[in-house]
Design a protein around this motif. Structure first.
Motif, PDB file in Angstrom:
ATOM      1  N   ILE A 193       2.556  -8.596   0.203  1.00  0.00           N
ATOM      2  CA  ILE A 193       2.640  -7.298   0.230  1.00  0.00           C
ATOM      3  C   ILE A 193       1.681  -6.340   1.063  1.00  0.00           C
ATOM      4  O   ILE A 193       0.315  -7.181   1.165  1.00  0.00           O
ATOM      5  N   VAL A 194       1.773  -5.695   1.518  1.00  0.00           N
ATOM      6  CA  VAL A 194       1.011  -4.858   2.531  1.00  0.00           C
ATOM      7  C   VAL A 194       1.068  -3.271   2.097  1.00  0.00           C
ATOM      8  O   VAL A 194       2.187  -2.724   2.321  1.00  0.00           O
ATOM      9  N   THR A 195       0.035  -2.927   1.176  1.00  0.00           N
ATOM     10  CA  THR A 195       0.039  -1.661   0.621  1.00  0.00           C
ATOM     11  C   THR A 195      -1.253  -0.834   0.679  1.00  0.00           C
ATOM     12  O   THR A 195      -2.055  -1.383   0.778  1.00  0.00           O
ATOM     13  N   LEU A 196      -0.927   0.522   0.516  1.00  0.00           N
ATOM     14  CA  LEU A 196      -1.972   1.498   0.515  1.00  0.00           C
ATOM     15  C   LEU A 196      -2.635   1.573  -0.888  1.00  0.00           C
ATOM     16  O   LEU A 196      -3.600   2.199  -0.902  1.00  0.00           O
ATOM     17  N   ARG A 197      -2.249   0.990  -1.748  1.00  0.00           N
ATOM     18  CA  ARG A 197      -2.726   1.088  -3.157  1.00  0.00           C
ATOM     19  C   ARG A 197      -4.043   0.155  -3.206  1.00  0.00           C
ATOM     20  O   ARG A 197      -4.017  -0.900  -2.553  1.00  0.00           O
ATOM     21  N   SER A 198      -4.780   0.394  -4.123  1.00  0.00           N
ATOM     22  CA  SER A 198      -5.950  -0.324  -4.447  1.00  0.00           C
ATOM     23  C   SER A 198      -5.408  -1.436  -5.152  1.00  0.00           C
ATOM     24  O   SER A 198      -4.427  -1.536  -5.724  1.00  0.00           O
ATOM     25  N   GLY A 249      -3.297  -4.369   8.269  1.00  0.00           N
ATOM     26  CA  GLY A 249      -2.764  -5.097   7.272  1.00  0.00           C
ATOM     27  C   GLY A 249      -1.841  -5.987   7.311  1.00  0.00           C
ATOM     28  O   GLY A 249      -1.817  -7.166   6.786  1.00  0.00           O
ATOM     29  N   LEU A 250      -0.741  -5.771   8.084  1.00  0.00           N
ATOM     30  CA  LEU A 250       0.197  -6.933   8.355  1.00  0.00           C
ATOM     31  C   LEU A 250      -0.430  -8.046   9.015  1.00  0.00           C
ATOM     32  O   LEU A 250       0.129  -9.159   8.638  1.00  0.00           O
ATOM     33  N   VAL A 258       0.681 -13.399  -0.808  1.00  0.00           N
ATOM     34  CA  VAL A 258      -0.553 -12.721  -0.283  1.00  0.00           C
ATOM     35  C   VAL A 258      -0.478 -11.161  -0.865  1.00  0.00           C
ATOM     36  O   VAL A 258       0.540 -10.868  -0.489  1.00  0.00           O
ATOM     37  N   VAL A 259      -1.484 -10.677  -1.022  1.00  0.00           N
ATOM     38  CA  VAL A 259      -1.468  -9.139  -1.297  1.00  0.00           C
ATOM     39  C   VAL A 259      -2.634  -8.503  -0.532  1.00  0.00           C
ATOM     40  O   VAL A 259      -3.747  -8.711  -0.834  1.00  0.00           O
ATOM     41  N   VAL A 260      -2.126  -7.484   0.402  1.00  0.00           N
ATOM     42  CA  VAL A 260      -3.062  -6.865   1.269  1.00  0.00           C
ATOM     43  C   VAL A 260      -3.275  -5.419   0.838  1.00  0.00           C
ATOM     44  O   VAL A 260      -2.163  -4.585   0.759  1.00  0.00           O
ATOM     45  N   CYS A 261      -4.315  -4.968   0.156  1.00  0.00           N
ATOM     46  CA  CYS A 261      -4.416  -3.792  -0.470  1.00  0.00           C
ATOM     47  C   CYS A 261      -5.162  -2.907   0.531  1.00  0.00           C
ATOM     48  O   CYS A 261      -5.726  -3.010   1.430  1.00  0.00           O
ATOM     49  N   TYR A 262      -5.622  -1.807  -0.083  1.00  0.00           N
ATOM     50  CA  TYR A 262      -6.319  -0.436   0.734  1.00  0.00           C
ATOM     51  C   TYR A 262      -7.643  -0.987   0.895  1.00  0.00           C
ATOM     52  O   TYR A 262      -7.982  -0.787   2.058  1.00  0.00           O
ATOM     53  N   GLU A 263      -8.237  -1.710   0.298  1.00  0.00           N
ATOM     54  CA  GLU A 263      -9.684  -2.103   0.623  1.00  0.00           C
ATOM     55  C   GLU A 263      -9.816  -3.287   1.630  1.00  0.00           C
ATOM     56  O   GLU A 263     -10.786  -3.527   1.920  1.00  0.00           O
ATOM     57  N   ALA A 311      -7.824  -3.621   4.666  1.00  0.00           N
ATOM     58  CA  ALA A 311      -7.727  -3.573   6.068  1.00  0.00           C
ATOM     59  C   ALA A 311      -7.472  -1.864   6.316  1.00  0.00           C
ATOM     60  O   ALA A 311      -7.053  -1.127   5.564  1.00  0.00           O
ATOM     61  N   ALA A 312      -7.513  -1.416   7.817  1.00  0.00           N
ATOM     62  CA  ALA A 312      -7.211  -0.216   8.077  1.00  0.00           C
ATOM     63  C   ALA A 312      -5.825  -0.165   7.614  1.00  0.00           C
ATOM     64  O   ALA A 312      -5.009  -0.691   7.907  1.00  0.00           O
ATOM     65  N   PRO A 313      -5.487   1.225   7.182  1.00  0.00           N
ATOM     66  CA  PRO A 313      -4.388   1.573   6.479  1.00  0.00           C
ATOM     67  C   PRO A 313      -3.171   1.801   7.626  1.00  0.00           C
ATOM     68  O   PRO A 313      -3.368   1.930   8.894  1.00  0.00           O
TER      69      PRO A 313
END
Ligand SMILES: [Mg+2]
Length: 213
Positions: A97-102, A135-136, A120-125, A127-129
């Motif tokens: 998941i790549v999301t802008l959510r925390s 993030g990807l 794997v979960v990549v969140c707001y904190e 990577a650059a949005p």
């Protein structure tokens, strides 16, 4: 195989509007309903929406968190998602998941049984949005998958742009926040219709999981 969260895995459109309306009601001191919000509020920066409603103060983070938590409890995972993720895992396809959510919000939105099916979960904190590709690329690096072998399923123009920038195949979800034409214009190679067989559709599109042939 990478996924956006809101509008792809979880049906959070109304909850986002409800959080805004709840916060605005508290901040402005009078009733603000979802119907009172400006058009496009779910995809507009919250500061802009609140300004249009007449609130120009700072956003109280505790108040915002309370409004979001309350609204988030109404969010459902789309009915086809758990089966799709289980099928992808069975086919040995790496998922993220790549999301802008925390990270905290991701845990509010997704039940543990669904979260366990994501590698794997990549969140707001992290990577650059989006629309930045960072993030990807971070998710793919953690998964050990090359961008050219990956797809990203998203429901916003910024998702399609991030995928393009990362060298990942952009796929639109027609069940999210944007209409299909918008996603196609933004670079989606295909916009998937609402489907009960999401994993089957994705596997047939990408060729992933076709082992031994
Ligand atoms: Mg989304």
């Amino acid at each position: 195989m990478l996924f956006d969260l809101d509008g792809v895995l979880v049906d959070s459109h109304h909850a986002q509007l409800a959080a805004l309306a709840g916060f605005a009601t508290s901040a402005l001191g009078h009733r603000v309903t979802v119907a009172d919000l400006p058009a496009g509020a779910a995809t507009t920066p919250r500061e802009q929406t609140l300004t249009e409603l007449g609130y120009t103060g700072a956003i109280d983070q505790d108040g915002w968190a309370a409004a979001t938590a309350t609204a988030t409890l109404t969010v459902e995972v789309f009915p086809f998602v758990a089966d799709a993720l289980a099928a992808l895992r069975a086919a040995d396809v790496a998922t993220g998941i790549v999301t802008l959510r925390s990270r905290q919000r991701v845990e509010w939105l997704l039940p543990p049984g669904v979260l366990d099916l994501i590698d794997v979960v990549v969140c707001y904190e992290d990577a650059a949005p989006k629309p930045a590709p960072d993030g990807l690329l971070l998710a793919l690096d953690k998964l050990g998958v090359a961008p050219g072998d990956a797809v990203f399923i998203g429901d916003m123009e910024s998702d399609m742009h991030a995928a393009r920038a990362a060298g990942v195949t952009p796929i639109g979800s027609a069940w999210g926040f944007s209409d299909p034409a918008t996603l196609t214009r933004a670079g989606a190679v295909v916009v998937l219709p609402h489907t009960d067989d999401l994993a089957g559709t994705l596997l047939s599109l990408t060729g992933a999981g076709r082992r031994g042939t």
